[in-house]
Motif scaffolding. Sequence first.
Motif, PDB file in Angstrom:
ATOM      1  N   ILE A  56      54.582  28.039  13.921  1.00 19.60           N
ATOM      2  CA  ILE A  56      53.659  29.128  13.582  1.00 19.60           C
ATOM      3  C   ILE A  56      52.454  29.078  14.527  1.00 19.60           C
ATOM      4  O   ILE A  56      51.980  30.108  15.004  1.00 19.60           O
ATOM      5  CB  ILE A  56      53.232  29.051  12.091  1.00 19.60           C
ATOM      6  CG1 ILE A  56      54.434  29.426  11.201  1.00 19.60           C
ATOM      7  CG2 ILE A  56      52.056  29.968  11.795  1.00 19.60           C
ATOM      8  CD1 ILE A  56      54.197  29.337   9.716  1.00 19.60           C
ATOM      9  N   ARG A  71      52.479  28.016  17.603  1.00 21.28           N
ATOM     10  CA  ARG A  71      52.910  28.541  18.913  1.00 21.28           C
ATOM     11  C   ARG A  71      52.874  30.073  18.921  1.00 21.28           C
ATOM     12  O   ARG A  71      52.455  30.692  19.881  1.00 21.28           O
ATOM     13  CB  ARG A  71      54.340  28.080  19.227  1.00 21.28           C
ATOM     14  CG  ARG A  71      54.426  26.659  19.705  1.00 21.28           C
ATOM     15  CD  ARG A  71      55.867  26.196  19.710  1.00 21.28           C
ATOM     16  NE  ARG A  71      55.938  24.790  20.000  1.00 21.28           N
ATOM     17  CZ  ARG A  71      56.224  24.296  21.215  1.00 21.28           C
ATOM     18  NH1 ARG A  71      56.488  25.106  22.202  1.00 21.28           N
ATOM     19  NH2 ARG A  71      56.260  23.005  21.407  1.00 21.28           N
ATOM     20  N   ALA A  72      53.378  30.658  17.835  1.00 19.51           N
ATOM     21  CA  ALA A  72      53.412  32.125  17.744  1.00 19.51           C
ATOM     22  C   ALA A  72      51.990  32.684  17.739  1.00 19.51           C
ATOM     23  O   ALA A  72      51.710  33.699  18.370  1.00 19.51           O
ATOM     24  CB  ALA A  72      54.157  32.555  16.486  1.00 19.51           C
ATOM     25  N   ARG A 117      50.078  32.914  21.136  1.00 26.04           N
ATOM     26  CA  ARG A 117      50.535  33.886  22.127  1.00 26.04           C
ATOM     27  C   ARG A 117      49.389  34.849  22.441  1.00 26.04           C
ATOM     28  O   ARG A 117      48.698  35.338  21.555  1.00 26.04           O
ATOM     29  CB  ARG A 117      51.728  34.653  21.563  1.00 26.04           C
ATOM     30  CG  ARG A 117      52.205  35.809  22.400  1.00 26.04           C
ATOM     31  CD  ARG A 117      53.271  36.534  21.600  1.00 26.04           C
ATOM     32  NE  ARG A 117      53.556  37.852  22.127  1.00 26.04           N
ATOM     33  CZ  ARG A 117      52.781  38.906  21.910  1.00 26.04           C
ATOM     34  NH1 ARG A 117      51.653  38.779  21.249  1.00 26.04           N
ATOM     35  NH2 ARG A 117      53.126  40.081  22.393  1.00 26.04           N
ATOM     36  N   GLY A 173      56.160  47.666  26.597  1.00 26.23           N
ATOM     37  CA  GLY A 173      56.636  47.417  25.236  1.00 26.23           C
ATOM     38  C   GLY A 173      58.117  47.051  25.216  1.00 26.23           C
ATOM     39  O   GLY A 173      58.535  46.180  24.472  1.00 26.23           O
ATOM     40  N   ARG A 174      58.896  47.755  26.060  1.00 27.24           N
ATOM     41  CA  ARG A 174      60.337  47.480  26.099  1.00 27.24           C
ATOM     42  C   ARG A 174      60.623  46.120  26.718  1.00 27.24           C
ATOM     43  O   ARG A 174      61.586  45.455  26.379  1.00 27.24           O
ATOM     44  CB  ARG A 174      61.057  48.571  26.897  1.00 27.24           C
ATOM     45  CG  ARG A 174      61.264  49.871  26.134  1.00 27.24           C
ATOM     46  CD  ARG A 174      62.314  50.740  26.808  1.00 27.24           C
ATOM     47  NE  ARG A 174      61.988  51.066  28.186  1.00 27.24           N
ATOM     48  CZ  ARG A 174      61.239  52.110  28.546  1.00 27.24           C
ATOM     49  NH1 ARG A 174      60.750  52.908  27.626  1.00 27.24           N
ATOM     50  NH2 ARG A 174      60.979  52.357  29.818  1.00 27.24           N
ATOM     51  N   GLN A 175      59.783  45.716  27.701  1.00 25.87           N
ATOM     52  CA  GLN A 175      60.069  44.494  28.450  1.00 25.87           C
ATOM     53  C   GLN A 175      59.507  43.235  27.808  1.00 25.87           C
ATOM     54  O   GLN A 175      59.968  42.145  28.101  1.00 25.87           O
ATOM     55  CB  GLN A 175      59.508  44.625  29.875  1.00 25.87           C
ATOM     56  CG  GLN A 175      60.321  45.582  30.726  1.00 25.87           C
ATOM     57  CD  GLN A 175      59.739  45.762  32.105  1.00 25.87           C
ATOM     58  OE1 GLN A 175      58.585  45.416  32.352  1.00 25.87           O
ATOM     59  NE2 GLN A 175      60.529  46.307  33.011  1.00 25.87           N
ATOM     60  N   GLN A 176      58.478  43.366  26.959  1.00 28.48           N
ATOM     61  CA  GLN A 176      57.825  42.153  26.464  1.00 28.48           C
ATOM     62  C   GLN A 176      58.767  41.332  25.585  1.00 28.48           C
ATOM     63  O   GLN A 176      59.611  41.881  24.870  1.00 28.48           O
ATOM     64  CB  GLN A 176      56.516  42.472  25.749  1.00 28.48           C
ATOM     65  CG  GLN A 176      56.633  43.182  24.439  1.00 28.48           C
ATOM     66  CD  GLN A 176      55.258  43.593  23.919  1.00 28.48           C
ATOM     67  OE1 GLN A 176      54.301  43.748  24.664  1.00 28.48           O
ATOM     68  NE2 GLN A 176      55.166  43.767  22.617  1.00 28.48           N
ATOM     69  N   THR A 177      58.605  40.021  25.695  1.00 30.82           N
ATOM     70  CA  THR A 177      59.550  39.118  25.032  1.00 30.82           C
ATOM     71  C   THR A 177      59.247  38.955  23.550  1.00 30.82           C
ATOM     72  O   THR A 177      60.109  38.558  22.784  1.00 30.82           O
ATOM     73  CB  THR A 177      59.509  37.724  25.690  1.00 30.82           C
ATOM     74  OG1 THR A 177      58.164  37.244  25.646  1.00 30.82           O
ATOM     75  CG2 THR A 177      59.986  37.773  27.124  1.00 30.82           C
ATOM     76  N   THR A 178      58.025  39.233  23.162  1.00 29.69           N
ATOM     77  CA  THR A 178      57.679  39.125  21.743  1.00 29.69           C
ATOM     78  C   THR A 178      56.808  40.309  21.353  1.00 29.69           C
ATOM     79  O   THR A 178      56.148  40.909  22.187  1.00 29.69           O
ATOM     80  CB  THR A 178      56.853  37.856  21.456  1.00 29.69           C
ATOM     81  OG1 THR A 178      55.720  37.865  22.302  1.00 29.69           O
ATOM     82  CG2 THR A 178      57.646  36.600  21.654  1.00 29.69           C
ATOM     83  N   ARG A 179      56.839  40.617  20.074  1.00 23.67           N
ATOM     84  CA  ARG A 179      55.970  41.684  19.584  1.00 23.67           C
ATOM     85  C   ARG A 179      55.296  41.194  18.307  1.00 23.67           C
ATOM     86  O   ARG A 179      55.979  40.835  17.348  1.00 23.67           O
ATOM     87  CB  ARG A 179      56.791  42.938  19.288  1.00 23.67           C
ATOM     88  CG  ARG A 179      55.930  44.140  18.901  1.00 23.67           C
ATOM     89  CD  ARG A 179      56.811  45.261  18.402  1.00 23.67           C
ATOM     90  NE  ARG A 179      57.495  45.928  19.480  1.00 23.67           N
ATOM     91  CZ  ARG A 179      57.030  47.035  20.083  1.00 23.67           C
ATOM     92  NH1 ARG A 179      55.889  47.557  19.707  1.00 23.67           N
ATOM     93  NH2 ARG A 179      57.704  47.606  21.036  1.00 23.67           N
ATOM     94  N   LEU A 180      53.962  41.161  18.343  1.00 19.35           N
ATOM     95  CA  LEU A 180      53.228  40.783  17.139  1.00 19.35           C
ATOM     96  C   LEU A 180      53.040  42.037  16.292  1.00 19.35           C
ATOM     97  O   LEU A 180      53.143  43.153  16.793  1.00 19.35           O
ATOM     98  CB  LEU A 180      51.852  40.210  17.495  1.00 19.35           C
ATOM     99  CG  LEU A 180      51.832  38.903  18.288  1.00 19.35           C
ATOM    100  CD1 LEU A 180      50.396  38.470  18.526  1.00 19.35           C
ATOM    101  CD2 LEU A 180      52.583  37.804  17.562  1.00 19.35           C
ATOM    102  N   TYR A 181      52.736  41.848  15.001  1.00 18.98           N
ATOM    103  CA  TYR A 181      52.526  43.000  14.135  1.00 18.98           C
ATOM    104  C   TYR A 181      51.339  43.841  14.624  1.00 18.98           C
ATOM    105  O   TYR A 181      51.316  45.048  14.451  1.00 18.98           O
ATOM    106  CB  TYR A 181      52.310  42.543  12.692  1.00 18.98           C
ATOM    107  CG  TYR A 181      53.576  41.976  12.085  1.00 18.98           C
ATOM    108  CD1 TYR A 181      54.611  42.824  11.722  1.00 18.98           C
ATOM    109  CD2 TYR A 181      53.747  40.615  11.917  1.00 18.98           C
ATOM    110  CE1 TYR A 181      55.789  42.326  11.190  1.00 18.98           C
ATOM    111  CE2 TYR A 181      54.928  40.105  11.393  1.00 18.98           C
ATOM    112  CZ  TYR A 181      55.941  40.965  11.036  1.00 18.98           C
ATOM    113  OH  TYR A 181      57.117  40.471  10.521  1.00 18.98           O
ATOM    114  N   ARG A 201      51.754  46.922  17.696  1.00 17.89           N
ATOM    115  CA  ARG A 201      52.064  48.318  17.388  1.00 17.89           C
ATOM    116  C   ARG A 201      50.776  49.079  17.003  1.00 17.89           C
ATOM    117  O   ARG A 201      50.540  50.192  17.458  1.00 17.89           O
ATOM    118  CB  ARG A 201      53.066  48.372  16.224  1.00 17.89           C
ATOM    119  CG  ARG A 201      53.665  49.729  15.987  1.00 17.89           C
ATOM    120  CD  ARG A 201      54.533  49.702  14.747  1.00 17.89           C
ATOM    121  NE  ARG A 201      55.693  48.836  14.876  1.00 17.89           N
ATOM    122  CZ  ARG A 201      56.834  49.228  15.415  1.00 17.89           C
ATOM    123  NH1 ARG A 201      56.968  50.455  15.854  1.00 17.89           N
ATOM    124  NH2 ARG A 201      57.845  48.399  15.514  1.00 17.89           N
TER     125      ARG A 201
END
Lengths: 196, 95
Positions: A19, A21-22, A25, A81-89, A92
């Motif tokens: 958690i 590590r996330a 980011r 947005g399409r390329q990023q490896t992670t998406r946080l809440y 958006r």
Amino acid sequence: MEEKELSPEESLDLIQDMIGRARRRFTDNSIFFLLWGWVVMLGSLTHYFLGNFTDYEMPYIGWVLTVPAFIFSMVYGARKGRQQTTRLYTDRVYGWLWVMLGVVMFTMVFYGENLNWQIVPLTMLMAAVGTVVSGAMMKFRPLQIGGACFLILGIVSFQLDESTQMLLMAVAVLIGYLIPGYMMKTKAKEHAVQSA
Amino acid sequence: MQYKALDPLLHSQLRLAVMSLLISMESADFVYIREQTGSTAGNLSVQIEKLSTAGYISVEKTFVGKKPKTTCKITNKGVGAFESYVKNLQQYLKP
């Protein structure tokens, strides 16, 4: 990471580590702040100098740059947005916040006459909302300080003539977009090195 | 006092690591998860498949240009299972 039997303590440590590590980011959105910082700086200073020191009939010509900048931001943002490896809440929310602020800002320009041409102060107040909220979402204080600057200069500029408003706008984007933008870029580079 | 058993699907190092990462974010791609967990691609694929089959995560395969991209998201069922796991874990940790 190997598969092995976990003790309850090891499980808890693992959960905390992952958690953490996330949460560490860091999203680098500096390109948008730098792009808009320079576009607005150029637009406002061009407007000021052409309006005060020349007889040119369209001192606002520099603001035309905001149209390609808006298109670039939309296309680049969608691609990123399409390329990023992670998406946080929060990613958006962040995207929609700026898209809507951009649309509202352009709408204000379009209906400028109805707003008594107080577009610069209103734009600064809009930028204050976006910058302070972005800073809070990214936990990046320079953006929040920049947002406070937008707010104060936006309120002050209601009392000033259009020409002086342009100078205040240039100061506001320097403190609100450009300085935090370069700091964000540096922080993202440091973060990338630490994460590697 | 009788301890509640820990969900065997989550009580595994790599699967628990994957779920702990995904609980904090909306989505993450395969490469990011592999980097953060330090696992091998083969092992990670197998564990992701198990979590997906259980309905704990959803897996979406797309292409970015010509590159394949696997994106994982935790499901509502997965969130519930993770919360229950942590709750049950606490009973083992209480003095």
